[in-house]
Write an enzyme that holds these catalytic residues in place. Structure first.
Site, mmCIF file in Angstrom:
data_model
loop_
_atom_site.group_PDB
_atom_site.id
_atom_site.type_symbol
_atom_site.label_atom_id
_atom_site.label_comp_id
_atom_site.label_asym_id
_atom_site.label_seq_id
_atom_site.Cartn_x
_atom_site.Cartn_y
_atom_site.Cartn_z
ATOM 1 N N ASP A 189 0.852 -1.191 0.000
ATOM 2 C CA ASP A 189 0.000 0.000 0.000
ATOM 3 C C ASP A 189 0.886 1.238 0.000
ATOM 4 O O ASP A 189 1.351 1.680 1.048
ATOM 5 C CB ASP A 189 -0.937 0.001 1.206
ATOM 6 C CG ASP A 189 -1.951 1.140 1.168
ATOM 7 O OD1 ASP A 189 -1.725 2.110 0.413
ATOM 8 O OD2 ASP A 189 -2.963 1.070 1.891
ATOM 9 N N HIS A 194 0.762 8.042 3.861
ATOM 10 C CA HIS A 194 1.448 7.353 4.950
ATOM 11 C C HIS A 194 2.966 7.571 4.927
ATOM 12 O O HIS A 194 3.678 6.969 5.739
ATOM 13 C CB HIS A 194 1.133 5.861 4.889
ATOM 14 C CG HIS A 194 -0.337 5.575 4.833
ATOM 15 N ND1 HIS A 194 -1.171 5.827 5.888
ATOM 16 C CD2 HIS A 194 -1.114 5.090 3.833
ATOM 17 C CE1 HIS A 194 -2.414 5.500 5.555
ATOM 18 N NE2 HIS A 194 -2.404 5.058 4.318
ATOM 19 N N ILE A 209 0.089 9.331 8.644
ATOM 20 C CA ILE A 209 -0.629 8.448 9.558
ATOM 21 C C ILE A 209 -0.329 6.992 9.229
ATOM 22 O O ILE A 209 0.137 6.661 8.136
ATOM 23 C CB ILE A 209 -2.154 8.695 9.519
ATOM 24 C CG1 ILE A 209 -2.708 8.410 8.117
ATOM 25 C CG2 ILE A 209 -2.468 10.111 9.970
ATOM 26 C CD1 ILE A 209 -4.231 8.478 8.025
ATOM 27 N N GLY A 212 -4.681 2.098 8.148
ATOM 28 C CA GLY A 212 -5.703 1.447 8.962
ATOM 29 C C GLY A 212 -5.512 -0.046 9.043
ATOM 30 O O GLY A 212 -5.703 -0.660 10.101
#
Length: 286
Positions: A189, A194, A209, A212
């Site tokens: 990903d 990120h 961040i 998830g």
């Protein structure tokens, strides 16, 4: 242009074939925090090729069809998309290396109403190519904040799992590395949210961040540690609702309630006392 429910239900996904190696399996485990204590012999089999084991949550990075909702033909306002819920159901152990087929389909599109958004619920089967065995079924709910009011059905929507009202039976605190997102993204990903501070700030965050699904993997690690004795075969299913993002370097505390083979859980970031995963449920085969 509003989204077309029937078009999404009939979206022409192609099967995704993916070959992964022991190195990929180890890299995923490192990305979700295994091996933090190099002397922990219970974690070692997930990050060491001698007797290597695969984390059940690794299925989420296999056979991925890509960010298909960003395709203009979907009509979705993908920039306002949030990952709402994620589940996995294990049918057979994930090999430490192999070739799998990812087969994705949309199972429902729910209209929450104008200014309330829409839900797109998709499933992905992870199938062992050599044997045809179904290994894992993944379900993902995408919350399209800008696409409600298209005239679709308002339900049914599965009710979230309700956590027990008593104090947790167990808690597990697992720190994440400051570079956790940079490691996890190597499992497939590569969303710059990120990694790139400029992209993160444009998205409303003061720094990149954590993915998830990396937080999902940390929760899976906590369950393996607390109630599975680090036996991957003991975890049969797992479902969560995403409630807030985690910043790399924060400590994730998983609160666990055990009722026979049903486990309820939620995850909080200790530094901000903020719930980041809620309504968690796992089923065990012990």
């Amino acid at each position: 242009m509003p989204i077309d429910r029937q078009q999404l239900l009939n979206w022409p996904f192609q099967d995704v074939e993916q070959t992964y190696t022991a190195r990929d399996t180890i890299l995923y485990a490192l990305g979700v925090g295994l091996g933090a204590d190099p002397l922990d012999e219970a974690q070692l089999p997930f990050v060491y090729e001698n007797g290597l084991k695969t984390l059940p949550t690794m299925s989420v990075v296999l056979g991925y069809p890509g960010f298909w909702l960003s395709d203009p033909r979907t009509g979705a306002d993908w920039k306002r998309l949030l990952h709402g819920e994620q589940s996995l159901e294990v049918f057979a152990p994930l090999p430490e290396a192999g070739t799998v087929i990812g087969r994705t389909r949309v199972v429902d599109v729910i209209d929450k109403g104008k200014d309330k958004g829409a839900l797109v619920i998709s499933e992905r089967d992870i199938i062992d190519k050599a044997s045809g065995t179904l290994l894992t079924r993944l379900s993902s709910t995408s919350f399209l904040r800008g696409d409600g009011g298209f005239g679709g059905p308002s339900g049914p929507v599965a009710a979230p799992h309700v956590l027990p009202e008593r104090a947790p039976d167990l808690t597990v605190s697992l720190p994440t590395l400051p570079q956790a997102a940079l490691i996890y993204r190597l499992s497939g990903d590569y969303n710059p949210l990120h990694a790139d501070p400029k992209v993160a700030r444009a998205g409303g965050f003061d720094r990149p961040i954590l993915h998830g699904l990396c937080t999902f993997g940390v929760a899976g690690h906590a369950l393996l540690k607390a109630v599975c004795g680090y036996r991957p075969e003991a975890l049969k299913s797992m479902r969560v609702r995403f409630t807030a993002p985690v910043y790399p370097g924060e400590t994730i505390r998983t609160e666990i309630w055990r009722d026979g083979t049903v486990v309820s859980f939620r995850c909080l970031v200790e530094e901000r006392n903020l719930m980041v995963l809620g309504n968690g449920r796992a089923d065990l085969a012990l």
